[in-house]
Scaffold this motif. Structure first.
Motif, PDB file in Angstrom:
ATOM      1  N   GLY A   1      -3.264  19.421  10.314  1.00 22.02           N
ATOM      2  CA  GLY A   1      -3.872  19.557   9.073  1.00 22.02           C
ATOM      3  C   GLY A   1      -3.088  19.221   7.915  1.00 22.02           C
ATOM      4  O   GLY A   1      -3.632  19.331   6.704  1.00 22.02           O
ATOM      5  N   ASP A   2      -1.808  19.051   8.119  1.00 18.39           N
ATOM      6  CA  ASP A   2      -0.773  18.765   7.105  1.00 18.39           C
ATOM      7  C   ASP A   2      -1.008  17.335   6.543  1.00 18.39           C
ATOM      8  O   ASP A   2      -1.370  16.462   7.292  1.00 18.39           O
ATOM      9  CB  ASP A   2       0.713  19.065   7.380  1.00 18.39           C
ATOM     10  CG  ASP A   2       1.059  20.734   7.505  1.00 18.39           C
ATOM     11  OD1 ASP A   2       0.262  21.231   6.932  1.00 18.39           O
ATOM     12  OD2 ASP A   2       2.092  20.795   8.092  1.00 18.39           O
ATOM     13  N   VAL A   3      -0.741  17.073   5.396  1.00 15.96           N
ATOM     14  CA  VAL A   3      -0.761  15.857   4.728  1.00 15.96           C
ATOM     15  C   VAL A   3       0.476  15.286   4.030  1.00 15.96           C
ATOM     16  O   VAL A   3       1.215  16.202   3.389  1.00 15.96           O
ATOM     17  CB  VAL A   3      -1.846  15.761   3.673  1.00 15.96           C
ATOM     18  CG1 VAL A   3      -2.044  14.425   2.882  1.00 15.96           C
ATOM     19  CG2 VAL A   3      -3.495  16.150   4.326  1.00 15.96           C
ATOM     20  N   TYR A   4       0.910  13.906   4.076  1.00 11.73           N
ATOM     21  CA  TYR A   4       2.132  13.709   3.472  1.00 11.73           C
ATOM     22  C   TYR A   4       1.958  12.222   2.859  1.00 11.73           C
ATOM     23  O   TYR A   4       1.134  11.616   3.447  1.00 11.73           O
ATOM     24  CB  TYR A   4       3.165  13.657   4.271  1.00 11.73           C
ATOM     25  CG  TYR A   4       4.473  13.685   3.998  1.00 11.73           C
ATOM     26  CD1 TYR A   4       5.156  14.906   3.526  1.00 11.73           C
ATOM     27  CD2 TYR A   4       5.506  12.615   3.868  1.00 11.73           C
ATOM     28  CE1 TYR A   4       6.546  15.208   3.221  1.00 11.73           C
ATOM     29  CE2 TYR A   4       6.840  12.651   3.326  1.00 11.73           C
ATOM     30  CZ  TYR A   4       7.207  14.001   2.772  1.00 11.73           C
ATOM     31  OH  TYR A   4       8.399  13.948   2.408  1.00 11.73           O
ATOM     32  N   ILE A   5       2.739  11.926   1.850  1.00  9.28           N
ATOM     33  CA  ILE A   5       2.408  10.762   1.187  1.00  9.28           C
ATOM     34  C   ILE A   5       3.666   9.851   1.464  1.00  9.28           C
ATOM     35  O   ILE A   5       4.753  10.324   1.245  1.00  9.28           O
ATOM     36  CB  ILE A   5       2.453  11.228  -0.649  1.00  9.28           C
ATOM     37  CG1 ILE A   5       1.287  11.917  -0.856  1.00  9.28           C
ATOM     38  CG2 ILE A   5       2.062   9.537  -1.055  1.00  9.28           C
ATOM     39  CD1 ILE A   5      -0.216  11.378  -0.230  1.00  9.28           C
TER      40      ILE A   5
ATOM     41  N   ALA B   1      -4.318   6.888   5.731  1.00 10.43           N
ATOM     42  CA  ALA B   1      -5.210   6.030   4.750  1.00 10.43           C
ATOM     43  C   ALA B   1      -4.201   5.468   3.651  1.00 10.43           C
ATOM     44  O   ALA B   1      -3.138   5.841   3.437  1.00 10.43           O
ATOM     45  CB  ALA B   1      -5.963   7.189   3.882  1.00 10.43           C
ATOM     46  N   LEU B   2      -4.657   4.121   3.519  1.00 11.03           N
ATOM     47  CA  LEU B   2      -3.751   3.194   2.890  1.00 11.03           C
ATOM     48  C   LEU B   2      -4.559   2.560   1.719  1.00 11.03           C
ATOM     49  O   LEU B   2      -5.728   2.235   1.974  1.00 11.03           O
ATOM     50  CB  LEU B   2      -3.170   2.139   3.854  1.00 11.03           C
ATOM     51  CG  LEU B   2      -2.462   2.701   4.817  1.00 11.03           C
ATOM     52  CD1 LEU B   2      -3.154   2.308   6.288  1.00 11.03           C
ATOM     53  CD2 LEU B   2      -1.069   2.228   5.123  1.00 11.03           C
ATOM     54  N   SER B   3      -3.860   2.208   0.778  1.00 14.31           N
ATOM     55  CA  SER B   3      -4.319   1.839  -0.453  1.00 14.31           C
ATOM     56  C   SER B   3      -4.431   0.555  -0.672  1.00 14.31           C
ATOM     57  O   SER B   3      -4.456  -0.409  -1.853  1.00 14.31           O
ATOM     58  CB  SER B   3      -3.617   2.266  -1.671  1.00 14.31           C
ATOM     59  OG  SER B   3      -2.327   2.081  -1.758  1.00 14.31           O
ATOM     60  N   SER B   4      -4.831  -0.319   0.493  1.00 14.07           N
ATOM     61  CA  SER B   4      -4.996  -1.744   0.531  1.00 14.07           C
ATOM     62  C   SER B   4      -5.954  -2.176   1.522  1.00 14.07           C
ATOM     63  O   SER B   4      -6.087  -1.402   2.689  1.00 14.07           O
ATOM     64  CB  SER B   4      -3.750  -2.436   0.674  1.00 14.07           C
ATOM     65  OG  SER B   4      -3.862  -3.779   0.908  1.00 14.07           O
TER      66      SER B   4
ATOM     67  N   ALA C   1       0.842  -1.204  -0.030  1.00 14.87           N
ATOM     68  CA  ALA C   1      -0.031  -0.068  -0.005  1.00 14.87           C
ATOM     69  C   ALA C   1       0.992   1.145   0.069  1.00 14.87           C
ATOM     70  O   ALA C   1       1.984   1.324   0.480  1.00 14.87           O
ATOM     71  CB  ALA C   1      -0.841   0.176   1.103  1.00 14.87           C
ATOM     72  N   THR C   2       0.394   2.211  -0.617  1.00 15.54           N
ATOM     73  CA  THR C   2       0.942   3.604  -0.575  1.00 15.54           C
ATOM     74  C   THR C   2      -0.067   4.201   0.806  1.00 15.54           C
ATOM     75  O   THR C   2      -1.510   3.896   0.884  1.00 15.54           O
ATOM     76  CB  THR C   2       0.618   4.542  -1.871  1.00 15.54           C
ATOM     77  OG1 THR C   2       1.332   4.073  -2.892  1.00 15.54           O
ATOM     78  CG2 THR C   2       0.481   6.052  -1.542  1.00 15.54           C
TER      79      THR C   2
END
Length: 228
Positions: free
Chosen positions: A150-154, A176-179, A118-119
């Motif tokens: 409030g910041d978001v990081y990938i 949040a994860l893509s799996s 997952a990303t």
């Protein structure tokens, strides 16, 4: 000559059909949902889970209330991850997404780890968190930043990444994860805390340190900062 051309064309068509059938796939679910069941006697599996008969699905198959509760960060690394994946929400089976809550004590660390499937998108809800990931060989470039509320990081799939609370108060983030089942491999724990242990000869050469150093690290108690 015409018969030969027709025959060759027929062979090409048949070959094309065979290749298309062999490689045909659909990355998306072919049904509305597949509520996972832990029933080893059933015969139909999707993503290693048995599908509940759709008419028997209930709201609770798609519900989880655990993310409202702070994780216990009183451990050696000072963090706790509370997942909301297919293990907690059976209705996530085949849907390809999941969440996790991460709690950090002051200066708490979510140690370097990877998600093999997952990303991750991390959103800071509270506190100040230093985050980063390392690119693959040969560059091994550290890409890092300090995040605020409030910041978001990938974090790209499969890359080593970490989070460190650099504030004097607790911090909280949602990932949040893509799996539906992203998996996690904590680097230090996997390398030095595996069972059975990895040979010291392997580790001394890999890390270019003395055998006594490896044995000392292997003797440590390895904290698992995930709830299951």
């Amino acid at each position: 000559m015409m018969k030969m051309a027709v025959k060759n064309l027929a062979y090409i068509v048949l070959l094309a059909m065979a290749v298309s059938l062999a490689s045909a796939s659909d990355p998306s679910p072919l049904q509305d949902y597949c509520v996972g069941l832990n029933d080893s006697k059933a015969v139909v599996f999707v993503n290693r889970k048995v599908c509940k008969y759709p008419k028997l699905a209930t709201p609770n198959d798609f519900f989880f209330s655990g993310l409202c509760l702070p994780g216990n960060t009183s451990n050696k690394v000072g963090s706790m991850v509370t997942p909301a994946n297919v293990a907690q929400i059976p209705g996530l089976n085949t849907l390809g997404v999941s969440l996790a809550r991460v709690d950090y004590a002051p200066y708490g660390l979510n140690p370097p780890h990877i998600h093999p499937r997952a990303t991750e998108i991390l959103t800071v809800l509270e506190g100040t968190i230093y985050v980063g990931f390392v690119t693959s060989n040969p560059e091994n470039c550290l890409i890092s930043k300090v995040l605020y509320k409030g910041d978001v990081y990938i974090f790209p799939q499969g890359l080593i990444h970490f989070q460190l609370n650099v504030g004097t108060t607790k911090a909280v983030a949602i990932a949040a994860l893509s799996s539906q089942n992203p998996g996690v491999i904590t680097i230090a724990k996997a390398v030095f805390g595996s069972k059975p242990a990895i040979s010291t000869d392997v580790l001394t050469k890999s890390f270019q340190v003395d055998k006594n150093v490896v044995q000392y690290i292997q003797s440590q108690f390895w904290t698992d900062n995930h709830t299951y």
